[in-house]
Design a protein around this motif. Structure first.
Motif, PDB file in Angstrom:
ATOM      1  N   LYS A  55       1.248  -8.376   9.479  1.00 26.06           N
ATOM      2  CA  LYS A  55       2.244  -7.772   8.600  1.00 26.06           C
ATOM      3  C   LYS A  55       3.649  -8.218   8.987  1.00 26.06           C
ATOM      4  O   LYS A  55       4.550  -8.297   8.143  1.00 26.06           O
ATOM      5  CB  LYS A  55       2.150  -6.250   8.660  1.00 26.06           C
ATOM      6  N   LYS A  56       3.828  -8.512  10.275  1.00 24.30           N
ATOM      7  CA  LYS A  56       5.133  -8.941  10.760  1.00 24.30           C
ATOM      8  C   LYS A  56       4.963  -9.663  12.080  1.00 24.30           C
ATOM      9  O   LYS A  56       4.192  -9.224  12.938  1.00 24.30           O
ATOM     10  CB  LYS A  56       6.055  -7.733  10.960  1.00 24.30           C
ATOM     11  N   SER A  57       5.654 -10.802  12.256  1.00 23.96           N
ATOM     12  CA  SER A  57       5.658 -11.523  13.531  1.00 23.96           C
ATOM     13  C   SER A  57       7.102 -11.745  13.960  1.00 23.96           C
ATOM     14  O   SER A  57       7.933 -12.170  13.142  1.00 23.96           O
ATOM     15  CB  SER A  57       4.970 -12.887  13.397  1.00 23.96           C
ATOM     16  N   LEU A 108       4.239  -1.469  11.148  1.00 24.79           N
ATOM     17  CA  LEU A 108       2.863  -1.062  11.440  1.00 24.79           C
ATOM     18  C   LEU A 108       2.251  -0.192  10.345  1.00 24.79           C
ATOM     19  O   LEU A 108       1.051  -0.278  10.073  1.00 24.79           O
ATOM     20  CB  LEU A 108       2.807  -0.308  12.775  1.00 24.79           C
ATOM     21  N   ASP A 109       3.080   0.639   9.722  1.00 24.23           N
ATOM     22  CA  ASP A 109       2.539   1.531   8.689  1.00 24.23           C
ATOM     23  C   ASP A 109       3.376   1.502   7.419  1.00 24.23           C
ATOM     24  O   ASP A 109       3.414   2.469   6.659  1.00 24.23           O
ATOM     25  CB  ASP A 109       2.436   2.965   9.212  1.00 24.23           C
ATOM     26  N   HIS A 110       4.056   0.395   7.180  1.00 24.41           N
ATOM     27  CA  HIS A 110       4.913   0.267   5.999  1.00 24.41           C
ATOM     28  C   HIS A 110       4.090  -0.241   4.820  1.00 24.41           C
ATOM     29  O   HIS A 110       3.609  -1.363   4.835  1.00 24.41           O
ATOM     30  CB  HIS A 110       6.072  -0.687   6.301  1.00 24.41           C
ATOM     31  N   GLY A 137      -1.437  -2.005   9.455  1.00 29.93           N
ATOM     32  CA  GLY A 137      -1.953  -3.306   9.855  1.00 29.93           C
ATOM     33  C   GLY A 137      -1.303  -3.793  11.130  1.00 29.93           C
ATOM     34  O   GLY A 137      -0.405  -3.137  11.682  1.00 29.93           O
ATOM     35  N   PRO A 138      -1.737  -4.949  11.646  1.00 35.12           N
ATOM     36  CA  PRO A 138      -1.241  -5.448  12.938  1.00 35.12           C
ATOM     37  C   PRO A 138       0.107  -6.147  12.827  1.00 35.12           C
ATOM     38  O   PRO A 138       0.475  -6.675  11.773  1.00 35.12           O
ATOM     39  CB  PRO A 138      -2.332  -6.438  13.359  1.00 35.12           C
TER      40      PRO A 138
END
Length: 586
Positions: free
Chosen positions: A128-130, A156-158, A162-163
């Motif tokens: 979801k984000k790096s 994480l929960d937007h 997800g990871p």
């Protein structure tokens, strides 16, 4: 004791602030500073799993049972590759896992450095984000690192769980662990419209306790009358100050364009005007408001209203992102405003400051041309401002509130300003004005032959034969050869090109020329599109820009006041009054 490596301290502190307490740790050298920092902190529950392939799945199991995000940490190189299958599972099952991959110094990638591979974005299709954390050496690095960790953990929960991936180069002394207290870090949170009712209610209590609220209304293309009404009601409930520039496109009586005073104000002088809460929405601004709020060290938090929920830490004080429309925000916090006293002292402070500010007499220059046009632009017109000097100088001058103002502030580049303007004008039924400098004009000159151009087009071309922007920022004193390449000096006019493309061409070389041209230039019934090319001097334009920026500095205002007093009561009487005061003081 925690590691002395700053980005590790920031990461650990924000894991705590965001309540991420379960960590699955795999052995290795690169992540020792992380492991040793968390294993001695009672906040964390640590688990040892040697095989990184198992570690990621083990973390999934913990998350399934606790319904909480879980972090995994490994060393660098191929160890990080082993998370792939577990993180893929987490991505497709929407399980919040924080993959923390330790890394070596990124400067040495592809330089035969052992245990160093390209770890940044290695999971990009299943994340979801790096984020890639910086090596922290100064305050700027600290802010950037803090922001990136917050961005990752907020995701994480937007809009579903997800990871996320945090790649952290642990560069520094791995043997120093004498940091007793983690640094103070700023946790960011995101509140989404229609959810987290208790969190919204808590924010109501916070806002009701604030007495100095500054609303920062950025570039806004289509602010509805309903939204303006909601903003006005909110500002009245909470005794707010509303800061906006022309591109904000709102016409509330109490909204203030701060350009006259803010550009002349030092950070220390700003202390008396500083807010305890900034609420911002909309796009960017060009005045010094952003810079002074960024550098101001007063105790203050920033709430951002953004319908996408994106983290934009414009003032480096962001604490809360409200993922909602501005209207929803202002309506919500107006209805729960409680019995706040009707205290307008803060707004009166700003209003007085702007009321005391004044403009110098503007000599013939690009600024004079802009001022003269803005005084003449008819109501219900559109006005486009090109980049840098054009858009910055325009903020000093008054404009009919029913004129809509636009500027390419998104990327703020030299290319496309005129094309954007002509595209809008081709659809618009109103008069459309563009203020543009010569380099921007010639850069985009091919747009002049677009066949859809109508007679409602008016272009004020400020031709000072180069980039006055750099004479404002640097000047010949700093760069003696400034005109050769930096300011790109030239000696060309647009006359032949625009006439070849069926424009009516006007020109001005002095104040009288401008006055003589503007009536015809602003009339709506012209048969053809028009260009008014005003020829000025780069160096004079740079000096004028400095005069406008500095005119309302406090020391200048004192000198102006002295001159006014002398002019009213006479120089000799001033000296007599001084002598009387000295005698009484003695």
């Amino acid at each position: 004791m925690y590691s002395n490596i700053k980005n590790v301290q920031i990461l650990v502190a924000l894991l705590k602030k965001h309540g991420i307490r379960h960590l699955v740790l795999s052995p290795g050298a690169r992540n020792i500073p992380i492991v040793h920092s968390v294993e001695n902190d009672n906040f964390f529950q640590c688990y040892s799993v040697v095989d990184e392939r198992s570690a990621a799945f083990f973390a999934i199991g913990i998350s399934l049972e606790t319904n909480e995000p879980v972090a995994v940490s490994c060393t660098s190189s191929t160890a990080s590759c082993n998370y792939l299958s577990g993180l893929t599972e987490a991505y497709y099952r929407h399980i919040p896992i924080v993959a923390i991959t330790a890394d070596r110094d990124p400067y040495y990638i592809d330089q035969m450095e052992s245990l160093l591979i390209k770890q940044q974005n290695m999971y990009q299709d299943i994340m979801k984000k790096s984020v890639q954390l910086p090596i922290v050496n100064n305050a700027e690095d600290f802010w950037y690192c803090e922001r990136l960790v917050n961005e990752a953990l907020l995701e994480l929960d937007h809009h579903g769980k997800g990871p996320v991936h945090i790649n952290i180069p642990t560069v520094g002394n791995h043997y120093l662990y004498d940091c007793k207290v983690l640094p103070e870090v700023r946790k960011m949170e995101r509140l989404i419209q229609g959810t987290q009712n208790t969190a919204w209610m808590e924010k109501s209590r916070v806002i009701n306790a604030k007495s100095r609220i500054l609303i920062f209304w950025g570039e806004n293309i289509h602010a509805s009358s309903e939204c303006e009404a909601s903003l006005a009601a909110f500002a009245k409930c909470h005794n707010c100050v509303i800061i906006k520039e022309h591109m904000g496109n709102i016409s509330l009586d109490k909204s203030l364009n701060p350009a006259l005073i803010i550009n002349a104000m030092s950070v220390e002088e700003f202390d008396q005007y500083g807010p305890d809460l900034i609420i911002s929405t909309g796009g960017d601004v060009v005045s010094g408001t952003k810079a002074i709020l960024t550098n101001w060290k007063g105790k203050c938090e920033h709430w951002l209203i953004d319908e996408s929920g994106k983290v934009t830490d414009i003032f480096r004080k962001l604490t809360t992102i409200f993922e909602c429309s501005p209207k929803y925000f202002f309506d919500y916090f107006s209805k729960d405003s409680g019995q706040k006293p009707d205290d307008n002292s803060y707004s009166n402070l700003w209003t007085r400051a702007l009321g005391d500010a004044c403009l110098p007499e503007v000599p013939f220059s690009n600024a004079f041309a802009i001022k003269s046009l803005m005084e003449k632009v008819p109501a219900n017109s559109n006005l486009h401002l090109s980049i840098l000097n054009s858009v910055r100088l325009a903020q000093y001058f008054q404009l009919d509130p029913d004129v809509k103002v636009f500027s390419n502030l998104g990327a703020f580049g030299i290319d496309g300003c005129m094309s954007t303007f002509l595209g809008q004008a081709s659809i618009s039924k109103n008069l459309n004005f563009l203020i543009i400098g010569d380099l921007s004009f010639f850069y985009d000159m091919n747009s002049i032959w677009i066949k859809h151009i109508k007679s409602n087009v008016r272009i004020l071309l400020l031709n000072n034969y180069g980039a006055a922007e750099f004479h404002f920022g640097y000047g010949k004193e700093i760069l003696p050869e400034i005109n050769d390449y930096t300011a790109a000096e030239h000696f060309r006019s647009a006359k032949q090109w625009v006439e070849d493309n069926q424009f009516t061409y006007l020109s001005a070389h002095n104040i009288n020329d401008i006055h003589n041209c503007l009536d015809a230039f602003c009339k709506p019934d012209a048969a053809r599109p028009m260009i008014l090319e005003v020829f000025t001097d780069k160096e004079s334009d740079g000096r004028t820009a400095h005069i406008l920026a500095d005119y309302n500095k406090q020391e200048n205002l004192k000198d102006i006041s002295k001159k006014m007093i002398k002019s009213v009561i006479g120089k000799q009487n001033v000296e007599k009054i001084k002598n009387i005061i000295r005698k009484k003081t003695d």
